[in-house]
Design an enzyme around this catalytic site. Structure first.
Site, PDB file in Angstrom:
ATOM      1  N   SER A  19       0.867  -1.383   0.034  1.00 17.59           N
ATOM      2  CA  SER A  19       0.079  -0.015   0.143  1.00 17.59           C
ATOM      3  C   SER A  19       0.872   1.274  -0.073  1.00 17.59           C
ATOM      4  O   SER A  19       1.897   1.312   0.744  1.00 17.59           O
ATOM      5  CB  SER A  19      -0.825   0.308   1.220  1.00 17.59           C
ATOM      6  OG  SER A  19      -1.581   1.192   1.227  1.00 17.59           O
ATOM      7  N   SER A  29      -0.502   4.205   0.811  1.00 18.51           N
ATOM      8  CA  SER A  29      -1.074   4.892   1.858  1.00 18.51           C
ATOM      9  C   SER A  29      -0.146   5.516   2.857  1.00 18.51           C
ATOM     10  O   SER A  29      -0.037   6.808   3.232  1.00 18.51           O
ATOM     11  CB  SER A  29      -2.435   4.207   2.500  1.00 18.51           C
ATOM     12  OG  SER A  29      -3.541   4.535   1.854  1.00 18.51           O
ATOM     13  N   LYS A  40     -12.888  -4.245   1.283  1.00 20.87           N
ATOM     14  CA  LYS A  40     -13.736  -3.275   1.028  1.00 20.87           C
ATOM     15  C   LYS A  40     -15.108  -3.654   1.412  1.00 20.87           C
ATOM     16  O   LYS A  40     -16.111  -2.853   2.006  1.00 20.87           O
ATOM     17  CB  LYS A  40     -13.706  -2.912  -0.270  1.00 20.87           C
ATOM     18  CG  LYS A  40     -12.457  -2.265  -0.642  1.00 20.87           C
ATOM     19  CD  LYS A  40     -12.190  -1.849  -1.978  1.00 20.87           C
ATOM     20  CE  LYS A  40     -10.730  -1.099  -2.121  1.00 20.87           C
ATOM     21  NZ  LYS A  40     -10.280  -0.622  -3.477  1.00 20.87           N
ATOM     22  N   ASN A  57     -13.943   2.202   1.072  1.00 22.22           N
ATOM     23  CA  ASN A  57     -12.550   2.042   1.092  1.00 22.22           C
ATOM     24  C   ASN A  57     -11.887   3.246   2.099  1.00 22.22           C
ATOM     25  O   ASN A  57     -10.880   3.309   2.197  1.00 22.22           O
ATOM     26  CB  ASN A  57     -11.930   2.388  -0.311  1.00 22.22           C
ATOM     27  CG  ASN A  57     -12.181   3.839  -0.846  1.00 22.22           C
ATOM     28  OD1 ASN A  57     -12.831   4.436  -0.349  1.00 22.22           O
ATOM     29  ND2 ASN A  57     -11.394   4.147  -1.793  1.00 22.22           N
ATOM     30  N   ASP A  93     -13.117   6.022  -4.686  1.00 23.15           N
ATOM     31  CA  ASP A  93     -12.710   5.752  -5.794  1.00 23.15           C
ATOM     32  C   ASP A  93     -13.398   6.668  -7.038  1.00 23.15           C
ATOM     33  O   ASP A  93     -12.600   6.996  -7.854  1.00 23.15           O
ATOM     34  CB  ASP A  93     -12.957   4.311  -6.008  1.00 23.15           C
ATOM     35  CG  ASP A  93     -11.885   3.202  -5.266  1.00 23.15           C
ATOM     36  OD1 ASP A  93     -10.965   3.928  -5.005  1.00 23.15           O
ATOM     37  OD2 ASP A  93     -12.140   2.296  -5.343  1.00 23.15           O
ATOM     38  N   GLY A 147     -13.548  -3.915 -18.219  1.00 23.65           N
ATOM     39  CA  GLY A 147     -13.671  -4.559 -16.899  1.00 23.65           C
ATOM     40  C   GLY A 147     -14.699  -4.270 -16.028  1.00 23.65           C
ATOM     41  O   GLY A 147     -15.472  -3.177 -16.271  1.00 23.65           O
ATOM     42  N   ALA A 148     -15.166  -5.398 -15.250  1.00 24.11           N
ATOM     43  CA  ALA A 148     -16.316  -5.262 -14.622  1.00 24.11           C
ATOM     44  C   ALA A 148     -16.104  -5.712 -13.351  1.00 24.11           C
ATOM     45  O   ALA A 148     -17.025  -6.291 -12.565  1.00 24.11           O
ATOM     46  CB  ALA A 148     -17.509  -6.067 -15.307  1.00 24.11           C
ATOM     47  N   GLY A 169     -14.229  -5.014  -9.160  1.00 25.29           N
ATOM     48  CA  GLY A 169     -14.481  -4.167  -8.080  1.00 25.29           C
ATOM     49  C   GLY A 169     -14.312  -2.695  -8.403  1.00 25.29           C
ATOM     50  O   GLY A 169     -14.957  -1.969  -8.208  1.00 25.29           O
ATOM     51  N   ALA A 170     -13.016  -2.517  -9.025  1.00 26.17           N
ATOM     52  CA  ALA A 170     -12.829  -1.299  -9.388  1.00 26.17           C
ATOM     53  C   ALA A 170     -13.885  -0.390 -10.498  1.00 26.17           C
ATOM     54  O   ALA A 170     -13.877   0.718 -10.659  1.00 26.17           O
ATOM     55  CB  ALA A 170     -11.263  -1.268 -10.025  1.00 26.17           C
ATOM     56  N   TYR A 212      -1.612   1.513 -11.613  1.00 30.35           N
ATOM     57  CA  TYR A 212      -0.451   2.413 -11.323  1.00 30.35           C
ATOM     58  C   TYR A 212       0.879   1.586 -11.064  1.00 30.35           C
ATOM     59  O   TYR A 212       1.893   2.206 -10.901  1.00 30.35           O
ATOM     60  CB  TYR A 212      -0.761   3.237 -10.324  1.00 30.35           C
ATOM     61  CG  TYR A 212      -1.117   2.811  -9.013  1.00 30.35           C
ATOM     62  CD1 TYR A 212      -0.288   1.922  -8.042  1.00 30.35           C
ATOM     63  CD2 TYR A 212      -2.479   2.499  -8.526  1.00 30.35           C
ATOM     64  CE1 TYR A 212      -0.602   1.441  -7.006  1.00 30.35           C
ATOM     65  CE2 TYR A 212      -2.872   1.751  -7.684  1.00 30.35           C
ATOM     66  CZ  TYR A 212      -1.854   1.235  -6.607  1.00 30.35           C
ATOM     67  OH  TYR A 212      -2.565   0.545  -5.616  1.00 30.35           O
TER      68      TYR A 212
END
Ligand code: NDP
Length: 285
Positions: free
Chosen positions: A20, A22, A71, A92, A107, A131-132, A134-135, A226
């Site tokens: 992470s 963060s 999440k 999140n 998000d 894409g389908a 979580g994001a 990323y």
């Protein structure tokens, strides 16, 4: 243990959590604003999630950022949730306030702000979202915030795209058309923007196999990945002259509301922050 009145603590909970960004991201802003605080990585498997949340609440933490795989559990544990978390069915960000847990999902706003910074509004424009998972849920809500006219939601597993489009239909004004990746050539030509929310191209995963020649020259290409910062998709799109947007912008912008909630200051997304994170990611800037 409870904290002194001065020090402010927040956490990031996940499994694994060592990847992470963060702690470094929030650490940068804490130093920038001279705040005596810290963002603590909390490594917790699924079975430990509730106990760790209870522990840090009792210790006086302001809240936690939540990453994979928690999440949905974060959404379930929250006493109240914002519209974005409701729409995503996932949180999140958990904020501990007045003995209650507030769940949010940042998000959508993260993607919206990153796109706004790079290409402005999407009013009247068609988007292809790849894409389908979580994001993608947050991505659709973010595209809606920017006023997208229509969204073609293409996924390897068509059933998953259909289920997601149907579940979000009550919350989004823009029509969301589900399709499979085989529909790419049919829909790409009308798109002003294509967003990759698949995990293809992340880390050592093989890249997406799509023909960028189907896009109009003016279309922008955004990759939510990323790591690496410049995916093969973005490299190929850049070489063809398309405007490209990497996933770091979204990552930085989605952290703004959480830092503000934890530490009481709205931080800025700056080139210095980007450069620092890119260095951490080991990318060439
Ligand atoms: P999920 O595991 O929930 O979903 C993965 C998605 O990728 C599915 O749609 C899956 O399709 C698709 N997929 C995987 N491999 C392939 C492939 N080889 N070809 C085509 N499609 C493929 O992951 P998330 O949605 O949670 O995350 C996706 C990406 O978004 C990750 O790389 C993550 O790092 C990034 N992300 C970035 C954020 C940021 O702040 N920049 C925030 C959140 C996520 P299928 O359904 O057919 O299996």
């Amino acid at each position: 243990m409870t904290l002194s009145g001065k020090a402010k603590l927040a956490g990031v909970i996940g499994w694994p959590v060592s990847h992470s960004l963060s702690p470094v991201l929030h650490g940068h802003w804490l130093a920038e604003h001279g705040i005596d605080g810290a963002m603590v990585p909390l490594a917790a498997g699924r079975e430990d999630f509730s106990a760790v949340i209870e522990g840090v609440r009792r210790a006086g933490f302001a809240g936690v950022n939540v990453t994979v795989p928690h999440k949905e559990s974060a959404f379930a544990i929250a006493h109240s949730v914002d519209a974005a978390a409701q729409g995503a069915g996932a949180a999140n960000l958990l904020i501990f306030r007045n003995g209650k847990i507030e769940g949010r999902n940042t998000d959508a706003v993260g993607l919206a702000e990153s796109l706004r910074e790079n290409i402005g509004t999407l009013k009247g424009k068609n988007v292809v979202l790849l894409g389908a998972g979580g994001a993608a849920r947050g991505a659709i809500l973010g595209l809606e915030m920017l006023g997208a006219a229509s969204i073609h939601l293409l996924n390897r597993d068509l059933h998953r795209a259909k289920t997601l489009a149907a579940s979000l239909a009550p919350q989004v004004k823009a029509p969301v058309h589900p399709g499979s990746l085989d529909d790419w050539k049919k829909v790409a030509g009308d798109a002003a923007l294509v967003v990759n929310s698949t995990s293809a191209g992340m880390g050592a995963n093989p890249p997406l196999d799509i023909d960028l020649g189907a896009l109009s020259k003016e279309a922008a290409v955004c990759d939510m990945i990323y790591n690496p910062l410049e995916t093969k998709l973005l490299k190929d799109a850049g070489a063809r002259g398309h405007k490209t947007i990497d996933g770091l912008g979204m990552l930085m912008h989605q952290a703004v509301p959480s830092f503000e909630a934890f530490f009481g200051v709205k931080p800025a997304v700056t080139p210095a922050l980007r450069a620092m994170l890119a260095k951490v990611l080991g990318a060439n800037t």
